[in-house]
Write a protein that holds these residues in place. Structure first.
Motif, PDB file in Angstrom:
ATOM      1  N   THR A  80       0.829  -1.209   0.000  1.00 38.37           N
ATOM      2  CA  THR A  80       0.000   0.000   0.000  1.00 38.37           C
ATOM      3  C   THR A  80       0.861   1.257   0.000  1.00 38.37           C
ATOM      4  OG1 THR A  80      -1.793  -1.126   1.183  1.00 38.37           O
ATOM      5  CG2 THR A  80      -1.761   1.281   1.276  1.00 38.37           C
ATOM      6  N   VAL A  81       1.906   1.263   0.833  1.00 36.88           N
ATOM      7  CA  VAL A  81       2.790   2.427   0.912  1.00 36.88           C
ATOM      8  C   VAL A  81       3.483   2.660  -0.426  1.00 36.88           C
ATOM      9  CG1 VAL A  81       4.897   3.326   1.976  1.00 36.88           C
ATOM     10  CG2 VAL A  81       3.146   2.227   3.388  1.00 36.88           C
ATOM     11  N   ALA A  82       4.012   1.597  -1.042  1.00 33.49           N
ATOM     12  CA  ALA A  82       4.687   1.732  -2.331  1.00 33.49           C
ATOM     13  C   ALA A  82       3.722   2.231  -3.398  1.00 33.49           C
ATOM     14  CB  ALA A  82       5.301   0.398  -2.739  1.00 33.49           C
ATOM     15  N   ARG A  83       2.507   1.664  -3.395  1.00 36.37           N
ATOM     16  CA  ARG A  83       1.519   2.070  -4.396  1.00 36.37           C
ATOM     17  C   ARG A  83       1.138   3.537  -4.225  1.00 36.37           C
ATOM     18  NH1 ARG A  83      -1.882  -1.678  -3.488  1.00 36.37           N
ATOM     19  NH2 ARG A  83      -3.322  -0.523  -2.157  1.00 36.37           N
ATOM     20  N   ARG A  84       1.017   3.996  -2.981  1.00 33.28           N
ATOM     21  CA  ARG A  84       0.681   5.401  -2.732  1.00 33.28           C
ATOM     22  C   ARG A  84       1.767   6.326  -3.293  1.00 33.28           C
ATOM     23  NH1 ARG A  84      -3.323   7.148   0.912  1.00 33.28           N
ATOM     24  NH2 ARG A  84      -4.881   5.488   1.025  1.00 33.28           N
ATOM     25  N   TYR A  85       3.022   5.994  -3.004  1.00 33.12           N
ATOM     26  CA  TYR A  85       4.106   6.867  -3.482  1.00 33.12           C
ATOM     27  C   TYR A  85       4.138   6.908  -5.005  1.00 33.12           C
ATOM     28  CZ  TYR A  85       8.653   8.735  -4.659  1.00 33.12           C
ATOM     29  OH  TYR A  85       9.661   9.487  -5.220  1.00 33.12           O
ATOM     30  N   HIS A  86       4.053   5.747  -5.636  1.00 33.52           N
ATOM     31  CA  HIS A  86       4.127   5.722  -7.097  1.00 33.52           C
ATOM     32  C   HIS A  86       2.928   6.426  -7.732  1.00 33.52           C
ATOM     33  CE1 HIS A  86       7.770   3.421  -7.181  1.00 33.52           C
ATOM     34  NE2 HIS A  86       7.241   2.416  -6.518  1.00 33.52           N
ATOM     35  N   ARG A  87       1.769   6.336  -7.091  1.00 33.39           N
ATOM     36  CA  ARG A  87       0.600   7.059  -7.613  1.00 33.39           C
ATOM     37  C   ARG A  87       0.825   8.566  -7.547  1.00 33.39           C
ATOM     38  NH1 ARG A  87      -3.833   9.537  -5.278  1.00 33.39           N
ATOM     39  NH2 ARG A  87      -3.206   8.847  -3.199  1.00 33.39           N
ATOM     40  N   LEU A  88       1.313   9.047  -6.411  1.00 28.20           N
ATOM     41  CA  LEU A  88       1.541  10.480  -6.258  1.00 28.20           C
ATOM     42  C   LEU A  88       2.659  10.966  -7.170  1.00 28.20           C
ATOM     43  CD1 LEU A  88       1.266  10.728  -2.372  1.00 28.20           C
ATOM     44  CD2 LEU A  88      -0.391  11.573  -4.050  1.00 28.20           C
ATOM     45  N   ARG A  89       3.690  10.152  -7.340  1.00 31.29           N
ATOM     46  CA  ARG A  89       4.798  10.573  -8.194  1.00 31.29           C
ATOM     47  C   ARG A  89       4.399  10.582  -9.668  1.00 31.29           C
ATOM     48  NH1 ARG A  89       9.473   9.562 -11.031  1.00 31.29           N
ATOM     49  NH2 ARG A  89      11.271  10.793 -10.327  1.00 31.29           N
ATOM     50  N   SER A  90       3.647   9.584 -10.100  1.00 31.19           N
ATOM     51  CA  SER A  90       3.227   9.543 -11.512  1.00 31.19           C
ATOM     52  C   SER A  90       2.279  10.688 -11.833  1.00 31.19           C
ATOM     53  CB  SER A  90       2.571   8.198 -11.828  1.00 31.19           C
ATOM     54  OG  SER A  90       1.370   8.036 -11.082  1.00 31.19           O
ATOM     55  N   ALA A  91       1.557  11.190 -10.814  1.00 31.41           N
ATOM     56  CA  ALA A  91       0.664  12.335 -10.999  1.00 31.41           C
ATOM     57  C   ALA A  91       1.420  13.662 -10.897  1.00 31.41           C
ATOM     58  CB  ALA A  91      -0.458  12.297  -9.966  1.00 31.41           C
ATOM     59  N   LEU A  92       2.760  13.595 -10.723  1.00 28.85           N
ATOM     60  CA  LEU A  92       3.603  14.789 -10.581  1.00 28.85           C
ATOM     61  C   LEU A  92       3.190  15.637  -9.380  1.00 28.85           C
ATOM     62  CD1 LEU A  92       3.996  15.927 -14.312  1.00 28.85           C
ATOM     63  CD2 LEU A  92       5.421  14.363 -12.994  1.00 28.85           C
ATOM     64  N   VAL A  93       2.718  14.966  -8.329  1.00 31.16           N
ATOM     65  CA  VAL A  93       2.324  15.653  -7.105  1.00 31.16           C
ATOM     66  C   VAL A  93       3.456  15.614  -6.081  1.00 31.16           C
ATOM     67  CG1 VAL A  93       0.731  15.614  -5.134  1.00 31.16           C
ATOM     68  CG2 VAL A  93      -0.135  15.271  -7.457  1.00 31.16           C
ATOM     69  N   VAL A  94       4.094  14.471  -5.955  1.00 31.30           N
ATOM     70  CA  VAL A  94       5.148  14.270  -4.959  1.00 31.30           C
ATOM     71  C   VAL A  94       6.313  13.538  -5.613  1.00 31.30           C
ATOM     72  CG1 VAL A  94       5.786  13.059  -2.830  1.00 31.30           C
ATOM     73  CG2 VAL A  94       3.561  14.192  -2.989  1.00 31.30           C
ATOM     74  N   ARG A  95       7.519  13.954  -5.292  1.00 34.65           N
ATOM     75  CA  ARG A  95       8.695  13.171  -5.632  1.00 34.65           C
ATOM     76  C   ARG A  95       9.821  13.532  -4.675  1.00 34.65           C
ATOM     77  NH1 ARG A  95      12.269  15.647 -10.504  1.00 34.65           N
ATOM     78  NH2 ARG A  95      11.568  17.804 -10.431  1.00 34.65           N
TER      79      ARG A  95
END
Length: 356
Positions: free
Chosen positions: A39-54
């Motif tokens: 879940t944690v990995a999926r959350r990060y990758h979702r936010l990063r692919s949306a250019l929200v967080v990196r």
């Protein structure tokens, strides 16, 4: 532009964890957050692919023989957008933003400390650019707030959770404090820093490919640079996702006798995302995040107004951020097609949407 995303409690806890250790494994973060690793990995990758967080890796310029400058450019209204785009695409710039009003923009740029050029080519080029009326640059003498992350977004984890992520304090290797002199900072280090600036969580195999080092050397060198304070990791995310959409830049003229008192006070104010002592007419520069104009007024009149030694204050509202701490991320072909379905072939590099 970034997609419209609402951060929930887990997202905010994840962002705080990444600010503490941008390269912590998802399994470590998941244990601290009390959530499944997947879940944690999926959350990060979702936010990063949306250019929200990196996560971006940043190098302390002073430790490798470079200077940071905050540059303020006055230009004609028809020049501002084009110049903003050009500056945002440069490798030696960050925090690029046109200011509200349409005739000024700001950025941070990085130049060598010494040498025949010493950064002059960029400044000279700006002054020769059509439509640019004036350029004012202040050299960063000392950052005083915000280097470890903006306090407005690092309150989601309690003290015990933060301690669990921090772990033991690493000891810097011999010679790590003197990278600007001698062979300590090589072309391989430059490539390493460049790759981590694009993705602070880049896999070791990826870093091996760009540096030519072995995996053990990559791990040892990254750990050494972090322990020496040369390399740190920042979470690149717009404060608007935390309910602070209004960004103001503040220039303060401060009496020398009260400079330390003022900067120490700024370092404790939650609204201050970043502040530094600089050269120029204003001795202190700050980035301030607020919920609205009323909150900005209260900050200026109340918090800053209570500090002794401030002789003059100038403020400007940021219209938008064309670039934050890390390099621009170019959209993939699939992302471009999704965003511009009517004209998929008209999207050129010069038209790349900003990351925030």
């Amino acid at each position: 532009m970034t997609q419209s995303v609402t951060l929930d409690t887990l997202d905010r806890r994840l962002i705080h964890a990444l600010q503490i250790d941008g390269r912590a494994s998802f399994s470590t973060i998941a244990t601290v957050l009390g959530a499944p690793e997947r879940t944690v990995a999926r959350r990060y990758h979702r936010l990063r692919s949306a250019l929200v967080v990196r996560v971006v890796g940043l190098v302390d310029s002073r430790r490798i023989g470079r200077l940071d400058w905050f540059v303020r450019i006055d230009c004609t209204p028809d020049t501002a957008d084009g110049l903003t785009t050009v500056l945002a695409q440069r490798d030696d710039t960050s925090w690029v933003a046109p200011l509200a009003g349409g005739t000024q923009l700001t950025c941070m740029t990085h130049t060598p400390v010494a040498g025949p050029d010493n950064g002059r080519p960029l400044f000279d080029h700006l002054l020769r650019t059509r439509g640019v009326r004036d350029v004012e640059a202040g050299c960063v003498l000392r950052p005083v707030a915000g280097v470890g992350g903006w306090a407005g977004r690092i309150s989601a984890l309690d003290a015990s959770e933060q301690t669990a992520l921090l772990g033991p304090t690493p000891q810097p290797p011999d010679g790590a404090e003197d990278l600007a002199e001698g062979p300590g900072w090589s072309d391989a280090e430059t490539r390493l820093a460049g790759e981590l600036a694009l993705d602070g969580r880049a896999e070791v195999a990826q870093l091996v490919e760009v540096t030519g080092w072995s995996a053990s050397t990559v791990r040892r060198r990254v750990a050494g640079l972090r322990a020496a304070g040369v390399l740190h990791f920042e979470v690149d995310v717009s404060p608007s996702h935390f309910g602070f959409p209004l960004e103001a830049l503040v220039w303060l003229e401060v009496a020398p006798a009260t400079l330390n008192d003022v900067t120490q006070a700024l370092s404790r104010l939650p609204a201050v995302a970043f502040a530094a002592v600089t050269t120029g007419r204003a001795s202190v520069f700050a980035m301030v995040q607020c919920r609205d104009t009323g909150a900005l007024h209260d900050f200026l009149a109340g918090k800053l107004g209570a500090l002794p030694g401030i002789g003059r204050m100038e403020t400007a509202l940021v219209q938008r951020r064309a670039k934050r701490a890390g390099p621009l991320l170019l959209p993939t072909k699939a992302q471009r097609a999704q965003r511009f379905p009517a004209r998929p072939t008209a999207h050129r590099v010069g038209q790349t949407a900003p990351t925030s």
